[in-house]
Write an enzyme that holds these catalytic residues in place. Sequence first.
Site, PDB file in Angstrom:
ATOM      1  N   HIS A   1       0.801  -1.230   0.000  1.00  0.00           N
ATOM      2  CA  HIS A   1       0.000   0.000   0.000  1.00  0.00           C
ATOM      3  C   HIS A   1       0.830   1.274   0.000  1.00  0.00           C
ATOM      4  O   HIS A   1       0.288   2.351   0.258  1.00  0.00           O
ATOM      5  CB  HIS A   1      -0.916   0.046   1.226  1.00  0.00           C
ATOM      6  CG  HIS A   1      -1.974  -1.011   1.251  1.00  0.00           C
ATOM      7  ND1 HIS A   1      -3.244  -0.809   0.765  1.00  0.00           N
ATOM      8  CD2 HIS A   1      -1.932  -2.292   1.691  1.00  0.00           C
ATOM      9  CE1 HIS A   1      -3.951  -1.919   0.917  1.00  0.00           C
ATOM     10  NE2 HIS A   1      -3.172  -2.835   1.479  1.00  0.00           N
TER      11      HIS A   1
ATOM     12  N   LYS B   1      -8.772  13.508   4.918  1.00  0.00           N
ATOM     13  CA  LYS B   1      -7.908  12.327   4.878  1.00  0.00           C
ATOM     14  C   LYS B   1      -6.925  12.465   6.031  1.00  0.00           C
ATOM     15  O   LYS B   1      -6.903  13.508   6.686  1.00  0.00           O
ATOM     16  CB  LYS B   1      -7.152  12.233   3.548  1.00  0.00           C
ATOM     17  CG  LYS B   1      -6.467  13.565   3.136  1.00  0.00           C
ATOM     18  CD  LYS B   1      -5.775  13.464   1.782  1.00  0.00           C
ATOM     19  CE  LYS B   1      -6.693  13.587   0.593  1.00  0.00           C
ATOM     20  NZ  LYS B   1      -6.932  12.357  -0.131  1.00  0.00           N
ATOM     21  N   ARG B   2      -6.104  11.424   6.282  1.00  0.00           N
ATOM     22  CA  ARG B   2      -5.094  11.581   7.327  1.00  0.00           C
ATOM     23  C   ARG B   2      -4.158  12.736   7.002  1.00  0.00           C
ATOM     24  O   ARG B   2      -3.950  13.065   5.834  1.00  0.00           O
ATOM     25  CB  ARG B   2      -4.287  10.276   7.482  1.00  0.00           C
ATOM     26  CG  ARG B   2      -5.038   9.208   8.232  1.00  0.00           C
ATOM     27  CD  ARG B   2      -5.473   9.676   9.623  1.00  0.00           C
ATOM     28  NE  ARG B   2      -4.320   9.829  10.492  1.00  0.00           N
ATOM     29  CZ  ARG B   2      -3.797   8.857  11.220  1.00  0.00           C
ATOM     30  NH1 ARG B   2      -4.335   7.650  11.222  1.00  0.00           N
ATOM     31  NH2 ARG B   2      -2.743   9.077  11.968  1.00  0.00           N
TER      32      ARG B   2
ATOM     33  N   LYS C   1       0.455  14.404   1.493  1.00  0.00           N
ATOM     34  CA  LYS C   1      -0.914  14.666   1.037  1.00  0.00           C
ATOM     35  C   LYS C   1      -1.159  16.168   0.829  1.00  0.00           C
ATOM     36  O   LYS C   1      -2.187  16.568   0.282  1.00  0.00           O
ATOM     37  CB  LYS C   1      -1.932  14.091   2.029  1.00  0.00           C
ATOM     38  CG  LYS C   1      -1.892  12.554   2.104  1.00  0.00           C
ATOM     39  CD  LYS C   1      -2.891  12.044   3.129  1.00  0.00           C
ATOM     40  CE  LYS C   1      -2.801  10.544   3.394  1.00  0.00           C
ATOM     41  NZ  LYS C   1      -3.435   9.723   2.340  1.00  0.00           N
TER      42      LYS C   1
ATOM     43  N   THR D   1      -8.633   6.420  -1.788  1.00  0.00           N
ATOM     44  CA  THR D   1      -9.974   5.850  -1.958  1.00  0.00           C
ATOM     45  C   THR D   1     -11.022   6.925  -1.673  1.00  0.00           C
ATOM     46  O   THR D   1     -12.146   6.834  -2.166  1.00  0.00           O
ATOM     47  CB  THR D   1     -10.192   4.637  -1.026  1.00  0.00           C
ATOM     48  OG1 THR D   1      -9.668   4.954   0.271  1.00  0.00           O
ATOM     49  CG2 THR D   1      -9.509   3.413  -1.566  1.00  0.00           C
TER      50      THR D   1
ATOM     51  N   LYS E   1     -14.814   8.061  -3.363  1.00  0.00           N
ATOM     52  CA  LYS E   1     -16.043   8.352  -2.615  1.00  0.00           C
ATOM     53  C   LYS E   1     -16.614   9.708  -3.040  1.00  0.00           C
ATOM     54  O   LYS E   1     -17.826   9.852  -3.214  1.00  0.00           O
ATOM     55  CB  LYS E   1     -15.771   8.315  -1.101  1.00  0.00           C
ATOM     56  CG  LYS E   1     -15.393   6.909  -0.616  1.00  0.00           C
ATOM     57  CD  LYS E   1     -14.735   6.880   0.765  1.00  0.00           C
ATOM     58  CE  LYS E   1     -14.045   5.536   0.964  1.00  0.00           C
ATOM     59  NZ  LYS E   1     -13.113   5.522   2.109  1.00  0.00           N
TER      60      LYS E   1
HETATM   61  C1  26Q Z   1       3.165   0.818  10.706  1.00  0.00           C
HETATM   62  C2  26Q Z   1       4.065   0.563  11.732  1.00  0.00           C
HETATM   63  C3  26Q Z   1       3.784   0.951  13.020  1.00  0.00           C
HETATM   64  C4  26Q Z   1       2.582   1.573  13.295  1.00  0.00           C
HETATM   65  C5  26Q Z   1       1.682   1.813  12.274  1.00  0.00           C
HETATM   66  C6  26Q Z   1       1.964   1.435  10.976  1.00  0.00           C
HETATM   67  C7  26Q Z   1       1.006   1.705   9.884  1.00  0.00           C
HETATM   68  C8  26Q Z   1      -0.363   1.691  10.098  1.00  0.00           C
HETATM   69  C9  26Q Z   1      -1.227   1.988   9.080  1.00  0.00           C
HETATM   70  C10 26Q Z   1       1.469   2.012   8.611  1.00  0.00           C
HETATM   71  C11 26Q Z   1       0.575   2.301   7.585  1.00  0.00           C
HETATM   72  C12 26Q Z   1      -0.786   2.292   7.816  1.00  0.00           C
HETATM   73  C13 26Q Z   1      -1.781   2.627   6.792  1.00  0.00           C
HETATM   74  C14 26Q Z   1      -1.497   2.871   5.526  1.00  0.00           C
HETATM   75  C15 26Q Z   1      -2.527   3.264   4.570  1.00  0.00           C
HETATM   76  O1  26Q Z   1      -3.675   3.513   4.929  1.00  0.00           O
HETATM   77  N1  26Q Z   1      -2.195   3.340   3.278  1.00  0.00           N
HETATM   78  C16 26Q Z   1      -3.161   3.737   2.274  1.00  0.00           C
HETATM   79  O2  26Q Z   1      -3.801   2.578   1.768  1.00  0.00           O
HETATM   80  C17 26Q Z   1      -4.881   2.918   0.922  1.00  0.00           C
HETATM   81  C18 26Q Z   1      -5.580   1.632   0.520  1.00  0.00           C
HETATM   82  O3  26Q Z   1      -4.792   0.928  -0.388  1.00  0.00           O
HETATM   83  C19 26Q Z   1      -4.395   3.711  -0.280  1.00  0.00           C
HETATM   84  O4  26Q Z   1      -5.516   4.127  -1.027  1.00  0.00           O
HETATM   85  C20 26Q Z   1      -3.596   4.928   0.156  1.00  0.00           C
HETATM   86  O5  26Q Z   1      -3.013   5.570  -0.971  1.00  0.00           O
HETATM   87  C21 26Q Z   1      -2.498   4.509   1.136  1.00  0.00           C
HETATM   88  O6  26Q Z   1      -1.829   5.654   1.643  1.00  0.00           O
END
Ligand code: 26Q
Length: 803
Positions: A346, A534-535, A540, A642, A646
Amino acid sequence: MFTSKEEFKKAFLQRLEMMFGKSFQDSTRREHFQTLGNMIREYISSDWIKTNEQYRASGEKQVYYLSIEFLLGRLLRNNLMNLGIENIVYEGLYDLGIDLAEVEEAEADAGLGNGGLGRLAACFLDSLATLNLPGHGFGIRYKHGLFEQKIVDGYQVELPEHWLRHGNVWEVRRADLAVQVPFWGKVEAVSEDGCLQFRHINTETVTAVPYDLPIVGYKTKTVNTLRLWSAQPSPYPVNKDVLKYKRETESISEFLYPDDTHDEGKILRLKQQYFLVSASIQSIIRSYLSTHSSLLDFHKHVSIHINDTHPALAIPELMRILLDEEKMGWDEAWNITKNTISYTNHTTLSEALEKWPIRIFQPLLPRIFMIVDEINERFCKELWDRYPGDWERIEKMAIVAHGEVRMAHLALAGCYSVNGVARLHTDILKKREMNLFYEVFPDKFNNKTNGISHRRWLLKSNPGLAKLISETIGTSWIDSPAQLERLIEFRDDPAFLKKLSSIKKENKNSLAAIIKEKTGVTVDPSSIFDVHVKRLHAYKRQLLNILHIMHLYNRIKEDSSFSIYPRTFIFGAKASPGYYYAKKIIKLINSVADIINNDPDLNDQLKVIFLENYRVSLAEEIFPAADISEQISTASKEASGTGNMKFMMNGAITVGTLDGANIEIMEKVGEENIFIFGLTADEVLHYYQHGGYNARDYYHHDYRIHQVLDSLVNGFFPDAEGEFEAIYDSLIMQNDQYFVLRDFASYVDIQQKAGEAFEDQDRWLKMSLMNIAKSGHFSSDRTIAEYANDIWKIKATNPMINS
Ligand code: 26Q
């Protein structure tokens, strides 16, 4: 159960009395919610049992989707809709003087995710069940989901979230199916029948208790399962300090970690990952062995999908069971494992790729480490045979190197399929980030462009639009979202466009009321609602948006003859608690909002709103009311996005860069129905490789940029002395790695074009219509059908006709 409104009312009142021992007159909204939830779960249960029985009996291949996050949001309305009892329930409650919408508000969001990755997992579950596919989720039942955000004096403050405070009506605790997950201890080698065997001893064992949630398909009898694991102390702890052991154990499923790439590898996070993986694989195997006599054909009947690398320990865990418990040889075990695991990436941000220090990994998971080490040895040997003497390449590709375990390399070596989440993203993985692996395993790589549940994000959250669509082209789009294209026929139908316009207006009225209630600010529903939710991440580029707003402010203040079509800029974003820079940007947005919203000179041409605590249930109010969708990441950085889908599905027009799925959205709607600006991914990557960008030049040569950046540090914000120096420095002193200044002029231009387009309402409504009509492609039904056919090779089971 109940097939009429009257039956429902009777059952509801009976159940309410039974559950709470009080009369209807004295009952509360929450009790109404709990009563209804209970009834619905019971309503679901016989189909749930039948679905499981059918899966067992048919012996069809099953897929298990392992994810550290499932961002479900609320389930009540979704379940009612999917079961086809929404109307009966709505009307029955109405008769009793209860508004279903208010009952809904009593449900807490299941916020077990950060953002896109977690919400994708939730949309996928919805599509799997609706398409009658045998697919189940495995995750963690965090006691506290993502923190609750408050804005205090413009700053983000985090409070612990507590979604389970009043229990969870949807879940079923399955204590009988608990499994044991071992940590620490040491590995002992013993000889059994002349074979070397390994035993993991002196472990500290954690009990994983499953809580199952039914995942109901839309108007089908299929009810799949999302199994969430909760960590509890084992009955016979070896640890002497029982209290400490209890605390440590329960902490494993206590908190969801915020997505923070700056955070060092935390041992608890690794514990969570192994906890999820070990409990899930044990559970899958136990269920498999209840209908099969050995694991020799496991991969023919089971696919295990890992959502990013967070569950990548599924690879050594499956190996461990095959080697140590099934006593298979290495090659046989490896062959089964490699043919069972598929993996989705991702991100292209290399700093976000997971790595675990051996010094943390090895003591916590000694047997798993041995297996990872052996996988690495064998993998490197294969590379050596293929590229003799090319140490540099092997070092780059190794799974264990420089004192770390590289989870992405483990996943790549141990899977049969790896996919990116949008075409550009997959191309970047193949050509750049994972190019060395692509050379060795070209056939593993494939693209699966993300999708969203059009049932949640259109049918449920925008009922007005859904109704208009159904009245116009019939209801077939609900099962076959590609049918939305038939709306194109109504492009030149003024009556249809007028209805489209009034639905948007109503949705904007509702959001304006929410804004008023939450922030006290009055916004004009006939202004352009320009939305960035978004986050919060530097890539971003919420910063680009707010700098542009500051520029508009300057222009209006300087030149009384300059005016713009009134705009309401709406933001929603959580920043990771430790992400200093992201928090500064939140503060900046709020400081700008403060000045703009209180300046009478602006004649209400501009408003800036920051909605606190952005989450699924709030998102459902926001998307239907948006005119403009901000998708302005630095090209190459957003894997897919995503939210962009939406917005599109709800008729908003994208202002965006050629990044992630924006590119595919543009291809679908046509260049005339989207506002594209800025550097391309190739240009960005070229700058990274060859240099040539000097942010300071843009500051010196563009008066607008100069003026805006100066106000970050010259006392323009009276309440925020010195507050924004870090932002100023990131742009000027650290050469703006996200090309905010480079894309500024082009963003100003495109925003002006978007504003002009809005003034021509006929043109705008046609653009909006095209976006809705072409959004069917971005349904997660399409995405999941691709996963099912190309990766998992699973087939739909016949949904049972009788109930
Ligand atoms: C990793 C290590 C320690 C703590 C947290 C994490 C962690 C947690 C969540 C790292 C990444 C995430 C989430 C990533 C994420 O949401 N990525 C997004 O995924 C979407 C679905 O595929 C994409 O549309 C987005 O582009 C992408 O940023």
